[in-house]
Write an enzyme that holds these catalytic residues in place. Structure first.
Site, PDB file in Angstrom:
ATOM      1  N   PRO A  67       5.739 -12.696  -4.600  1.00 13.76           N
ATOM      2  CA  PRO A  67       5.627 -11.616  -5.613  1.00 13.76           C
ATOM      3  C   PRO A  67       4.247 -10.671  -5.127  1.00 13.76           C
ATOM      4  O   PRO A  67       4.366  -9.496  -5.490  1.00 13.76           O
ATOM      5  CB  PRO A  67       5.172 -12.518  -6.651  1.00 13.76           C
ATOM      6  CG  PRO A  67       5.758 -13.546  -6.767  1.00 13.76           C
ATOM      7  CD  PRO A  67       5.703 -14.098  -5.085  1.00 13.76           C
ATOM      8  N   THR A  94       6.562  -6.844  -1.372  1.00 16.30           N
ATOM      9  CA  THR A  94       5.950  -5.541  -1.770  1.00 16.30           C
ATOM     10  C   THR A  94       4.318  -5.827  -2.068  1.00 16.30           C
ATOM     11  O   THR A  94       4.215  -6.355  -3.381  1.00 16.30           O
ATOM     12  CB  THR A  94       6.675  -4.869  -3.047  1.00 16.30           C
ATOM     13  OG1 THR A  94       8.004  -4.588  -2.594  1.00 16.30           O
ATOM     14  CG2 THR A  94       5.979  -3.621  -3.264  1.00 16.30           C
ATOM     15  N   LYS A 169       7.346   2.367   0.914  1.00 14.27           N
ATOM     16  CA  LYS A 169       7.876   1.455  -0.338  1.00 14.27           C
ATOM     17  C   LYS A 169       7.066   1.806  -1.308  1.00 14.27           C
ATOM     18  O   LYS A 169       7.939   2.257  -2.540  1.00 14.27           O
ATOM     19  CB  LYS A 169       7.746  -0.101  -0.012  1.00 14.27           C
ATOM     20  CG  LYS A 169       8.186  -0.829  -1.238  1.00 14.27           C
ATOM     21  CD  LYS A 169       9.577  -0.817  -1.565  1.00 14.27           C
ATOM     22  CE  LYS A 169       9.760  -1.554  -3.043  1.00 14.27           C
ATOM     23  NZ  LYS A 169      10.036  -2.943  -2.901  1.00 14.27           N
TER      24      LYS A 169
END
Length: 289
Positions: A67, A94, A169
């Site tokens: 996470p 991410t 991203k």
């Protein structure tokens, strides 16, 4: 390449690793703190790893999907003593780009190579292996693992040095958040003037403002169904990383602050686990305040 290791079997990681298991002609070692998740992958054909160390010792390619930045740091802290020349690690989480760059420099000292390869789209695309993948890091290493990434996604693009996949991203997700916020605001204005969401959507389709997020979220907004495809909390994480990036590089982009304030309010009101389109409620409820 005989063995692929996969660390992190959450909603995205489980779907992604199942595609590798189905397509890879070799051993897939999997690990998660949730033993039930490991068991499901074993049923699908993977081999359960005893630990992160086990994967670092035995896998030619190691993929992680966890996470947050602190989780990636912990995974690599456990792997670092066992990484060696010839290995390629791919972090698909991410996280803050600067954290990824720092870890990649540590990995380089072991002789292994690290790529950042965050994904776009959500769980349904992960199940169908239709993710978009942004790659940062050594281009030759990317060429070697392209077939592995293709087991999980239908599009991949090399963005540059380590961390650049993650930068892309953030740019993608904050643009998404901004588009969704504009949709929320104009739907709120439409409601004030007695225009239904359905009519608003149809009218928008006649002009140049049509967009994927209005099209894909309109039924959820009409029915007030905020079941999570990508949570408000996760989008808030990305918006806040982008805010930190802007501070670090000295850019002033007011729209990011607008979106950040909306997501901060969403978390404050306790809807962080709902889909990010639930920000409509934040915008609508605060429009006259």
């Amino acid at each position: 390449m005989k063995t692929i290791g996969f660390i992190g079997l959450g909603l995205m990681g489980e779907a992604m690793s199942k595609n590798i298991v189905a397509k890879f002609d070799g051993t897939v070692l999997v690990y998660d703190i949730n033993q039930d998740a490991i068991n499901r992958l074993v049923v699908a054909g993977a081999k359960g790893a005893a630990s992160i160390e086990d994967i670092a010792r035995n896998a030619d390619v190691v993929i992680s999907m966890v996470p947050r930045s602190e989780h990636v740091r912990e995974v690599y802290h456990q792997m670092m003593p066992y990484l060696h020349a010839g290995q390629i690690t791919i972090d698909m989480s991410t996280i803050d780009p600067s954290v990824s760059v720092d870890i990649s420099q540590q990995v380089n000292k072991t002789g292994a190579v690290m790529l950042d390869a965050p994904v776009v789209k959500s769980v349904p695309a992960a199940v169908k292996a239709e993710l978009g993948i942004y790659i940062g890091g050594d281009k030759a290493a990317w060429e070697k693992v392209k077939p592995v990434l293709a087991m999980m996604g239908c599009n991949q693009i090399h963005m540059g040095d380590n961390g650049r996949g993650l930068v892309m991203k953030m740019l993608h997700n904050v643009l998404v958040a901004g588009i969704q916020n504009s949709v929320n605001e104009m739907l709120t204005a439409a409601d004030h003037y007695g225009i239904s969401k359905a009519n608003f959507h149809q009218a928008i389709s006649y002009g140049g403002a049509t967009n994927f997020y209005l099209d894909s979220k309109i039924n959820s907004l009409i029915s007030e169904d905020y079941s999570t495809a990508f949570s408000l909390q996760n989008m808030s994480k990305d918006v806040n990383i982008m805010k930190t990036m802007l501070i670090e590089c000295g850019l002033h982009l007011p729209g990011v602050n607008v979106v950040k304030n909306v997501y901060d309010r969403g978390l404050e009101t306790g809807i962080g686990n709902e889909d990010f389109c639930a920000t409509y409620k934040v915008v609508h409820n605060n429009a006259k305040n």
